[in-house]
Design an enzyme around this catalytic site. Structure first.
Site, PDB file in Angstrom:
ATOM      1  N   SER A  25       0.869  -1.202   0.276  1.00  0.00           N
ATOM      2  CA  SER A  25       0.009  -0.006   0.066  1.00  0.00           C
ATOM      3  C   SER A  25       0.752   1.502  -0.049  1.00  0.00           C
ATOM      4  O   SER A  25       0.251   2.415  -0.079  1.00  0.00           O
ATOM      5  CB  SER A  25      -1.076  -0.044   1.199  1.00  0.00           C
ATOM      6  OG  SER A  25      -2.051  -1.008   1.155  1.00  0.00           O
ATOM      7  N   ILE A  26       2.278   1.339  -0.097  1.00  0.00           N
ATOM      8  CA  ILE A  26       2.882   2.598  -0.101  1.00  0.00           C
ATOM      9  C   ILE A  26       2.642   3.122  -1.375  1.00  0.00           C
ATOM     10  O   ILE A  26       2.710   4.325  -1.565  1.00  0.00           O
ATOM     11  CB  ILE A  26       4.179   2.153   0.360  1.00  0.00           C
ATOM     12  CG1 ILE A  26       4.901   1.446  -0.708  1.00  0.00           C
ATOM     13  CG2 ILE A  26       4.734   1.769   1.729  1.00  0.00           C
ATOM     14  CD1 ILE A  26       6.552   1.099  -0.628  1.00  0.00           C
TER      15      ILE A  26
END
Length: 631
Positions: free
Chosen positions: A339-340
């Site tokens: 999810s970065i």
């Protein structure tokens, strides 16, 4: 066969018989019958082979035949001698030409073998040359030596010249306490012309060996690289072979330089490197992870201040550890980092002009794309704005942001961030990203939240730094430069908005454990299941945290990654990034920031929307068609 009649001269007379005399003239010779012309090969009985092809001289009636014959014989003899001289000269000239040609061919072939056709021979020649050349010292940005070159005395022997090996070993054991006597006896019992017995003799030991007066013992002066930092920066510095050829890291890159200065200064700060390594090592032990890594970069120019990949090894003794420890996970390994990448997806959507900041996206129900179902791990079960999608790490919301943009624009943005090609970097050990073979809605959907494509952690850090530094992507660097050239990939107003989002991830979102009082950390968590046969391993995670500080004007960017961290009672047995990678990043920042001269903030900085309310106005978020280079 009947032979023609031979003319016979009269006794005691110098005149030939009248029937043997012919007055030669072109006219008379031409009109005479062929049978009247004597055979040139049979006219003169004397003179041997040299006279065989001679013709009779013209003699008038009453002339001196004998005199004429003597004169002619002399001319023929002189002609034969002259002919011999000329023939000898011609042969010498030919021999000289052949001699030159042969040596030219041999010389050309030798050069061809050495320089062109046999690269192994060429490498051997270069190895000899490099062994004699002083390699530059490698230092960090503050002049601390990371690699240097010293000269050692090595003791060897010509075993075929050693008469009494037992006696020699006994003598050497008295001089060299650390010598392996058993091995030395075995080597000296053979007949090899050179065997190595011991390295690193002191001057006193060298003198004692010389005083033995044994011609079979050989002392050599050999260069050796030493690395004072040991394993602290092993994957960056690298190491050389015994013949001074670089085998890994910067040592290998030095071999590609045409000119070598006495000192090779890097961008590393060994103090920060040490702090990052200690904090990361403690986290790996705490969460029983298989490994991990961390990179700290100057977000304003791309300079790498610390790069750690664990497990590592002592570069002074590289062969003492398994080759698996030589693998640089941060620059060579490619991973789905999770999810970065929602930060990049939000940036793309806002820059496209297709998404507004105050717009909401329904995340109450799973999203169906073909046969795939997209769910939320941190489900809010309500409509979310782009800011909230990032703060609460919504997969459903991130997919909707990505699908608002055309497939071409989406791929172009990924390419602009460097996710489609290998990074240009000083370390030879760099990995190439793995992008999806197809580019349909499902690939775009999973890509939006960091699944379905793999990049190196360094790729992710470089792109992440561009999201928060004002929108400029700087290539990573391990060598210092006065002018850093970057490429603008998003607008500065969009970068300001992203900083607000990432600050709230740390204050109220999934990254609260990354907060460091006084340094206003901004960041984003990322958790991704590791690929396995037939899909993904539900029990194996790669967790990461993308951070930057300070929030008001991010100077440094950090990426932390952990490989398969395990849950512990302190984390309620949870293994997501917010429980392990985020607190590890906080520990690193707390130790590194003071070393970098970053002063703790005394008051909270204004957010982007507060700045706009103060008079800056609504930011224009659409990126221009042409991407200018950063100043």
């Amino acid at each position: 066969m009947e032979q023609p009649e031979r003319p016979t001269p009269l006794a005691n007379s110098g005149v030939a018989p009248s029937h043997a005399v012919a007055a030669r003239s072109p006219s008379s010779h031409a009109s005479r019958p062929a049978s009247a012309d004597p055979d040139p090969g049979q006219i003169v009985a004397t003179g041997g082979r040299a006279m065989k092809h001679a013709r009779l001289p013209m003699v008038t009636a009453g002339g001196d035949w004998a005199g004429a014959m003597n004169i002619h014989a002399g001319q023929i003899a002189g002609g034969v001698a002259q002919h011999g001289v000329e023939q000898t000269r011609a042969r010498l000239r030919l021999a000289s030409i052949m001699f030159v040609l042969v040596f030219a061919v041999l010389g050309g072939r030798l050069a061809q073998l050495t320089l062109a056709e046999d690269p192994q021979l060429a490498r051997v020649g270069m190895a000899d040359q490099k062994a004699e050349v002083q390699r530059p010292a490698i230092t960090d940005r503050n002049g601390v030596v990371l690699a240097s070159q010293i000269y050692l005395t090595t003791l060897g022997a010509n075993a075929s010249e050693i008469q009494n090996g037992e006696k020699v070993v006994a003598q050497l054991s008295g001089i060299l306490p650390n010598i392996n006597a058993q091995r030395a006896r075995r080597l000296l019992a053979g007949d090899r012309h050179y065997v190595e017995l011991s390295k690193g003799l002191t001057p006193l030991q060298k003198r004692a060996v010389l005083e033995l007066g044994n011609p079979g013992l050989k002392l050599r002066r050999e260069a050796q690289r030493v690395y004072p930092s040991g394993s602290v920066a092993s994957h960056v510095v690298g190491f050389t072979s015994t013949d001074m050829q670089g085998l890994m890291g910067l040592e290998r890159r030095l071999d590609e330089q045409v000119q070598m200065s006495p000192v090779f200064e890097t961008t590393l700060d060994i103090r920060v490197q040490h702090a990052v390594r200690e904090s990361l090592s403690a986290a790996i032990g705490k969460f029983s992870a298989k490994g991990g890594g961390a990179i700290l970069m100057d977000a304003t120019n791309g300079e790498i201040l610390a790069l750690v990949s664990l497990p590592d090894f002592d570069i002074n003794r590289p062969s003492a550890t398994p080759l698996s420890r030589h693998f640089n996970a941060m620059t060579m390994g490619v991973y789905e980092l999770g999810s970065i990448f929602k930060v990049m997806t939000a940036a793309m959507a806002l820059e496209s002009g297709e998404v507004k900041l105050n717009e909401t996206f329904d995340t109450r129900v799973p999203l169906e794309i073909g046969a795939a179902t997209i769910n939320d791990v941190h489900g809010e079960k309500r409509p979310l704005t782009p800011r909230e999608i990032v703060i609460h790490s919504s997969n459903i919301g991130s997919v909707q942001l990505a699908l608002r943009v055309s497939d071409v624009a989406h791929y172009d943005f990924m390419e602009k961030l460097g996710f489609t090609q290998r990074l240009q970097f000083e370390l030879p050990e760099t990995g190439a990203p793995l992008m999806p073979v197809r580019w349909t809605d499902i690939e775009r959907a999973t890509t939006s939240f960091g699944h379905g494509f793999s990049v190196t952690p360094l790729h992710a850090l470089v792109a992440g730094a561009a999201m928060v530094n004002g929108g400029v992507l700087y290539p990573p660097r391990l060598t210092r430069t006065d002018v850093s050239v970057g490429t603008r990939v998003i607008s500065e107003p969009t970068s300001m908005v992203l900083r607000d989002m990432m600050r709230e991830v740390v204050t109220i979102g999934t990254g609260k454990k990354a907060n460091v009082p006084g340094y206003d950390v901004i960041g984003k968590t990322g958790s991704a299941n590791k690929p396995a046969r037939g899909g993904y391993d539900d029990d194996a995670l790669i967790t990461s945290f993308l951070a930057a500080f300070p929030y008001s004007d991010p100077r440094y960017a950090l990426l932390v990654m952990l490989d398969e961290p395990q849950g512990i009672p302190e984390t309620h047995n949870l293994t997501l990034a917010g429980w392990n990678a985020a607190p590890t990043a906080a520990e690193i920042i707390a130790r590194a920031a003071p070393l970098l001269g970053v002063r703790p903030a005394m008051q909270a900085p204004l957010r982007a929307r507060e700045k706009m309310a103060a008079g800056a106005g609504e930011p224009a978020l659409a990126l221009k068609a042409e991407v200018p280079h950063a100043p």
